[in-house]
Every structure is written in C-alpha cells, then in structure tokens.
Design a protein around this motif. Sequence first.
Motif, PDB file in Angstrom:
ATOM      1  N   UNK A  12      76.548  37.366  -6.050  1.00  0.00           N
ATOM      2  CA  UNK A  12      75.928  37.604  -4.743  1.00  0.00           C
ATOM      3  C   UNK A  12      74.619  36.840  -4.706  1.00  0.00           C
ATOM      4  N   UNK A  13      74.519  35.879  -3.792  1.00  0.00           N
ATOM      5  CA  UNK A  13      73.332  35.022  -3.709  1.00  0.00           C
ATOM      6  C   UNK A  13      72.776  35.083  -2.291  1.00  0.00           C
ATOM      7  N   UNK A  14      71.492  35.390  -2.198  1.00  0.00           N
ATOM      8  CA  UNK A  14      70.864  35.526  -0.872  1.00  0.00           C
ATOM      9  C   UNK A  14      69.845  34.403  -0.701  1.00  0.00           C
ATOM     10  N   UNK A  15      69.959  33.685   0.412  1.00  0.00           N
ATOM     11  CA  UNK A  15      69.012  32.594   0.678  1.00  0.00           C
ATOM     12  C   UNK A  15      67.622  33.202   0.844  1.00  0.00           C
ATOM     13  N   UNK A  38      72.098  24.669   3.641  1.00  0.00           N
ATOM     14  CA  UNK A  38      71.788  24.088   4.953  1.00  0.00           C
ATOM     15  C   UNK A  38      72.447  24.883   6.089  1.00  0.00           C
ATOM     16  N   UNK A  39      73.621  25.449   5.820  1.00  0.00           N
ATOM     17  CA  UNK A  39      74.365  26.171   6.870  1.00  0.00           C
ATOM     18  C   UNK A  39      73.783  27.563   7.124  1.00  0.00           C
ATOM     19  N   UNK A  40      73.380  28.244   6.039  1.00  0.00           N
ATOM     20  CA  UNK A  40      73.011  29.661   6.158  1.00  0.00           C
ATOM     21  C   UNK A  40      71.595  29.846   6.699  1.00  0.00           C
ATOM     22  N   UNK A  41      71.372  30.939   7.461  1.00  0.00           N
ATOM     23  CA  UNK A  41      70.000  31.294   7.835  1.00  0.00           C
ATOM     24  C   UNK A  41      69.286  31.916   6.629  1.00  0.00           C
ATOM     25  N   UNK A  42      67.974  32.015   6.689  1.00  0.00           N
ATOM     26  CA  UNK A  42      67.263  32.758   5.646  1.00  0.00           C
ATOM     27  C   UNK A  42      67.794  34.197   5.639  1.00  0.00           C
ATOM     28  N   UNK A  43      68.092  34.722   4.468  1.00  0.00           N
ATOM     29  CA  UNK A  43      68.706  36.054   4.353  1.00  0.00           C
ATOM     30  C   UNK A  43      70.226  35.975   4.351  1.00  0.00           C
TER      31      UNK A  43
END
Length: 218
Positions: free
Chosen positions: A208-211, A133-138
């Motif tokens: 390492x996890x990318x939205x 919820x906090x992170x932007x896409x990417x």
Amino acid sequence: MGREFIDIFEDWAKTYDESVGGNNLEYREVFENYESILNAVAENSNGVVLEFGVGTGNLSTKLLQAGHQVVGIEPSKSMRDVASKKLPNLKLLEGDFLSFPELPHQVDTITSTYAFHHLTDVEKETAIQRYFDILPIGGKIVFGDTMFKSEEVKEAFIQNAKDKGYNNLAEDLAREYYPTIEFLRNIFIKFNFDVRFKQMNDFVWLVTAIKSVSAKTN
Ligand SMILES: C[S@@+](CC[C@H](N)C(=O)[O-])C[C@H]1O[C@@H](n2cnc3c(N)ncnc32)[C@H](O)[C@@H]1O
C-alpha cells in the motif's frame, strides 16, 4: 509493454479460476488466502480505481461490490473475454501497465493483483513514475503480488519448488521478474510514496503506497 508472458495467459484463461481455487497443486501456496488478498486490496482502495492485469475479473468483482467505479486494463484477449462475460458492466480496456488508453476520469487508486512482476525492474520504475504523475496527492497504489525478502530467499523458494517436483512453479519463479521487497520499497520512496508491506501468504505481499503530501511536482 512487459507483454512477453501474454501467451501463457491466452492459454490459462479458461482454467485460471480453477487454479486460484486451489486445484493446481504447484500453485496452491501462491494462491493461498486468494479471497482475503483480493478483499484486502479492495478494502484499501479509495474512489475511482484503475486496475491493471484484470485477468478473469476476480479483483474487479470485489472492487465493484465495494462500490468503486473501476476502469480495468488487460492485455490478453482470452482473459478479457472471460472477465467481460462475468462482469458485463465493467469498463475493460485493452492495454498493459505502461501502455493504456487515455483515462476518462481522475483516478484515486491504482490496483493490481498477481501481475506487477511481469514488468522488468526498469519497467517497474517507469510504471511507478507514471502513476505518480496520474495520482493526486493522497492517491494510492495498492498491489498484491509475489515478492521476496531477499534474492537468497527467492533462490531458496526456487530450490524448494524443484525439490518438490514443482517444475512449472520453479521455472515461473526463475523466468518472471519477481522483485525483492527492498527493491520495490526504494522505487516507491524515490517517487515520494509512503509505502507499507504486509505478508499475505508465503509468496504474496500486500503493498500500500500513498502519494505523499510532500510529493515532488516534477
Ligand atoms: C496471474 S494473472 C492475475 C489476474 C488477476 N489480477 C488475479 O488476481 O487473479 C496475471 C494477469 O496479468 C496480465 N498481464 C500480463 N502481463 C501484463 C502487463 N504487462 N500489463 C498488464 N497486465 C499483464 C495477464 O494477462 C493476466 O491476466
């Protein structure tokens, strides 16, 4: 939440940097390549970084040196005192993985080393959902922490520690909530992160996890 181990860190703060330097025989293999692990987390981070479980500020130092704006969250007062002395300009707040003050900026990367295993499995999932919820896409989550290929492998590491007389390490591995890679992978996939795991020593893996661009909007 997930603060049931804080007393350990209140006591450990003053000598923690000696332990990561390899002077604690029981933890020498856990902290093997410590500097490389912190460097890898810093190199994989982008933009404004939120760091959980700052401890004595060693990862924060790398992140600041790499030019990142960093907001650090740490529940232990003794640890915060050591980190603040080392890094007087670090923005360091009282809090934990699940309960922390409102953030002043958009965050691009969420990092942590040697700390995420303090959350129970249920709490880990709650945390990753919150970070989605906090992170932007990417946006990224970059963690370095102890985890195991399977429960059987974890049991073998505990037995091995006992056989060597490393009773503190054996108790730690059995007491705290060290996950399997599969368990963590499934949480990240559930919340639409593209996730990669890289082994850094016998205990620690870089996550390492990318939205994903196809992320759910909830
Ligand atoms: C082993 S130290 C790691 C410190 C530092 N990140 C490093 O890599 O050297 C674990 C840190 O996590 C903190 N911690 C423990 N429970 C936590 C929680 N629920 N949320 C955030 N941090 C926590 C401890 O106070 C301690 O500073």
